[in-house]
Design a protein around this motif. Structure first.
Motif, PDB file in Angstrom:
ATOM      1  N   TYR A 249      44.250  36.437  39.132  1.00 31.47           N
ATOM      2  CA  TYR A 249      45.635  36.782  39.313  1.00 31.47           C
ATOM      3  C   TYR A 249      45.827  38.156  38.687  1.00 31.47           C
ATOM      4  O   TYR A 249      45.332  38.495  37.538  1.00 31.47           O
ATOM      5  CB  TYR A 249      46.506  35.972  38.800  1.00 31.47           C
ATOM      6  N   SER A 348      46.103  42.669  34.460  1.00 32.03           N
ATOM      7  CA  SER A 348      46.104  41.306  34.349  1.00 32.03           C
ATOM      8  C   SER A 348      47.422  40.531  34.148  1.00 32.03           C
ATOM      9  O   SER A 348      48.156  41.227  33.655  1.00 32.03           O
ATOM     10  CB  SER A 348      45.277  40.844  33.104  1.00 32.03           C
ATOM     11  N   GLU A 353      49.230  31.070  30.307  1.00 33.13           N
ATOM     12  CA  GLU A 353      48.784  30.233  31.513  1.00 33.13           C
ATOM     13  C   GLU A 353      47.314  30.961  31.782  1.00 33.13           C
ATOM     14  O   GLU A 353      46.349  30.234  31.891  1.00 33.13           O
ATOM     15  CB  GLU A 353      49.471  29.688  32.416  1.00 33.13           C
ATOM     16  N   TYR A 354      47.489  32.304  32.001  1.00 30.81           N
ATOM     17  CA  TYR A 354      46.477  33.004  32.382  1.00 30.81           C
ATOM     18  C   TYR A 354      46.184  34.313  31.396  1.00 30.81           C
ATOM     19  O   TYR A 354      46.489  35.394  31.857  1.00 30.81           O
ATOM     20  CB  TYR A 354      46.444  33.489  33.826  1.00 30.81           C
TER      21      TYR A 354
END
Length: 574
Positions: A249, A348, A353-354
């Protein structure tokens, strides 16, 4: 009652565990010939299950994927699962003579891997000679069952895979080029989902049509499977929102046009217009060109068609005016300014969460030049290379990689690497020069099967510098077995004193394939946490054929889960 509750509790517990660990998904890929007609030209091509493009693989993060590949054709075949991390499953990675010997006629090999920590779009393709011109298809990785997308859930998801069509046999094309030492013939068309579209002669019926409803959000899973060309893409009068690249993502951003290099994937959201427009919209792709060689200067197109359940489609009405076809405006073929601006927007998500786990401390630094060169013409032969009596070659740090006869991973695992490869790949250019200035008089290259050896869990910083030898050119470099963070890039020669001060260590984009800018450099970082032998090469297939490739050997760690398991029993023999 108590017993029933216990059973229910056990059932729910097992269901949760199944969701966490994933399931096993089985596929059978029969490699076989099939007749396909494009541009009024019918030819027999290598396919999976007779389909072109090939079938899609659909899995969730955490799933195990088992693909039984049966080779029914005369060519030796391997398949690569492009971008899959292959954690401790290097035997399933697929590049011929790197992780495996090819699957020969009549042979079967089972690729077995688990998708760990990835979600988005990747793809599979042949990884031997130029067979990937027809052997390719999408890999769609959905999030775990209870995990939503970090963006609005789309109404529908559609894979869009770009390719190239040759009227000629691509194996003959590259064979002739390697023999003569000249540049290979170029493709006859680009394709969208295997279809060239109406801008080519004799192709009015071979058009990809994306039928949409008004006021909906569509997730387009875009893949560039073309052999030798980066592509610009746009849909007339529509904005695209980039949400994911290479199955990672990114911070969403809007654009009218995207750029996608061979090997790369990009997920975009397409928001359709709220009312039914009296028009159809062309979606088009054409090349971004930086090199001096010949290229396929053509445009593939598909059609975005609105369908509204409440209105009669205008084209179905005898009294309606013909639909207006609107075409997008794409950048100039050599618009490096657009390319630079576009790639600089990719960041990014870098949230809790990521997270973007960029290596902050670097154990080993490497500086690789990438570019073209020449090699001498064999005696008693006429060559069509860059100068009289030479052949085209391509290198990393002036080493043109020579493919071994035994797979590197096999020889590494068995401890019998002597005579197969040497662990002395140069970590910097042996003869520094003005990389992007006037090229040196001597363009001859070295040759060898050399690798870089890394201890387990080494943090690596690699700067890749384009060279102007035989012309500066953008090179999409793909690293197998790892994602990496693109921490910096620029034009001219990399300056080790000044440039690192501008590195982005907060939210750099995470990828598996990155374009080294034409006449510039790119810096990446990765953690060598995956034992095995990992190929790194230019994803312009002609440059790979000329030797722009090398390999990293990552040694086992001390713990059991840090070691490469032994090869499967059905691993093909050389």
């Amino acid at each position: 009652m108590h017993s029933a509750m216990s059973l229910l509790s056990l059932f729910l517990q097992n269901a949760v565990q199944a969701q966490e660990t994933g399931i096993t998904r089985h596929y059978t890929f029969n490699i076989k010939m099939a007749n396909v007609t494009r541009l009024c030209h019918t030819k027999s091509i290598v396919t999976v299950n007779g389909r072109f493009p090939g079938p899609k693989i659909v899995a969730r993060e955490g799933d195990r994927v088992v693909v039984k590949v049966v080779n029914h054709v005369k060519s030796n075949v391997t398949l690569h699962w492009h971008g899959i991390r292959q954690l401790r499953s290097g035997w399933a990675d697929g590049p011929a003579y790197i992780t495996q010997c090819p699957i020969q006629t009549g042979q079967t090999y089972v690729y077995n891997f688990t998708i760990t920590g990835q979600r988005g779009t990747l793809w599979w393709h042949a990884h031997i000679s130029w067979l990937r011109s027809t052997l390719y298809g999408p890999i769609i990785i959905l999030p775990k069952p209870t995990v939503p997308y970090p963006f609005a859930r789309p109404y529908k998801e559609v894979p869009i895979i770009f390719g190239e069509w040759w009227n000629a046999d691509t194996e003959a094309v590259i064979s002739q080029a390697l023999q003569t030492g000249g540049g290979p013939n170029v493709s006859d068309a680009y394709t969208i989902n295997g279809l060239p579209g109406p801008l080519y002669n004799c192709s009015a019926k071979d058009v990809f049509k994306l039928k949409v409803k008004p006021g909906k959000t569509y997730l387009l899973r875009m893949i560039n499977a073309a052999l030798n060309d980066e592509l610009f893409f746009s849909i007339a009068n529509h904005t695209l929102t980039i949400v994911d690249v290479d199955a990672v993502y990114v911070k969403p951003f809007n654009t009218e046009i995207l750029l996608i290099a061979p090997g790369q994937t990009t997920n975009v959201l397409l928001q359709t217009k709220p009312t039914f427009p009296n028009a159809t919209f062309s979606m088009e792709a054409r090349p971004y060109v930086t090199g001096q060689g010949t290229f396929d200067n053509s445009t593939t197109s598909g059609i975005l068609e609105y369908h509204d359940q409440y209105h009669l489609h205008p084209s179905n009405s005898k009294h309606s005016l013909p639909l207006l076809l609107k075409r997008p405006v794409l950048p100039d073929l050599n618009d490096t300014g657009f390319a630079t601006n576009y790639t600089s927007k990719l960041r990014s998500l870098a949230n809790s969460e990521y997270p973007a786990n960029v290596p902050k401390l670097v154990d080993r630094r490497y500086f690789f030049t990438v570019g073209l060169g020449s090699s001498p013409c064999p005696e008693n032969q006429t060559c069509q290379g860059p100068t009289n009596g030479t052949k085209f070659a391509a290198t990393v740090n002036n080493v043109s990689f020579v493919m071994p006869n035994i797979a590197l991973l096999q020889s590494h695992f068995s401890g019998q690497s002597r005579g197969v490869y040497s662990p002395d790949f140069p970590i910097i250019p042996l003869s520094p020069f003005n990389y992007t200035g006037a090229p040196p008089n001597n363009t001859l290259v070295g040759n060898g099967t050399k690798v870089v050896v890394l201890p387990f869990n080494t943090s690596v910083e690699l700067v890749m510098q384009d060279t102007s030898i035989l012309g500066a050119e953008s090179h999409p470099l793909h690293l197998h077995g790892f994602n990496f963070f693109v921490v910096g890039q620029g034009f001219g020669n990399y300056d080790p004193a000044k440039d690192p001060t501008k590195f982005n260590l907060v939210d750099p984009v995470e990828r598996n394939t990155v374009g080294v800018p034409a006449g510039g450099w790119v810096a990446i970082r990765f953690q060598a946490d995956n034992p095995g032998v990992w190929f790194m090469h230019c994803h312009l297939e002609v440059h790979t054929s000329w030797g722009l490739k090398m390999a990293w050997v990552v040694l086992d760690g001390s713990l059991p889960n840090q070691k490469l398991p032994p090869p499967p029993a059905d691993l093909p023999k050389c």
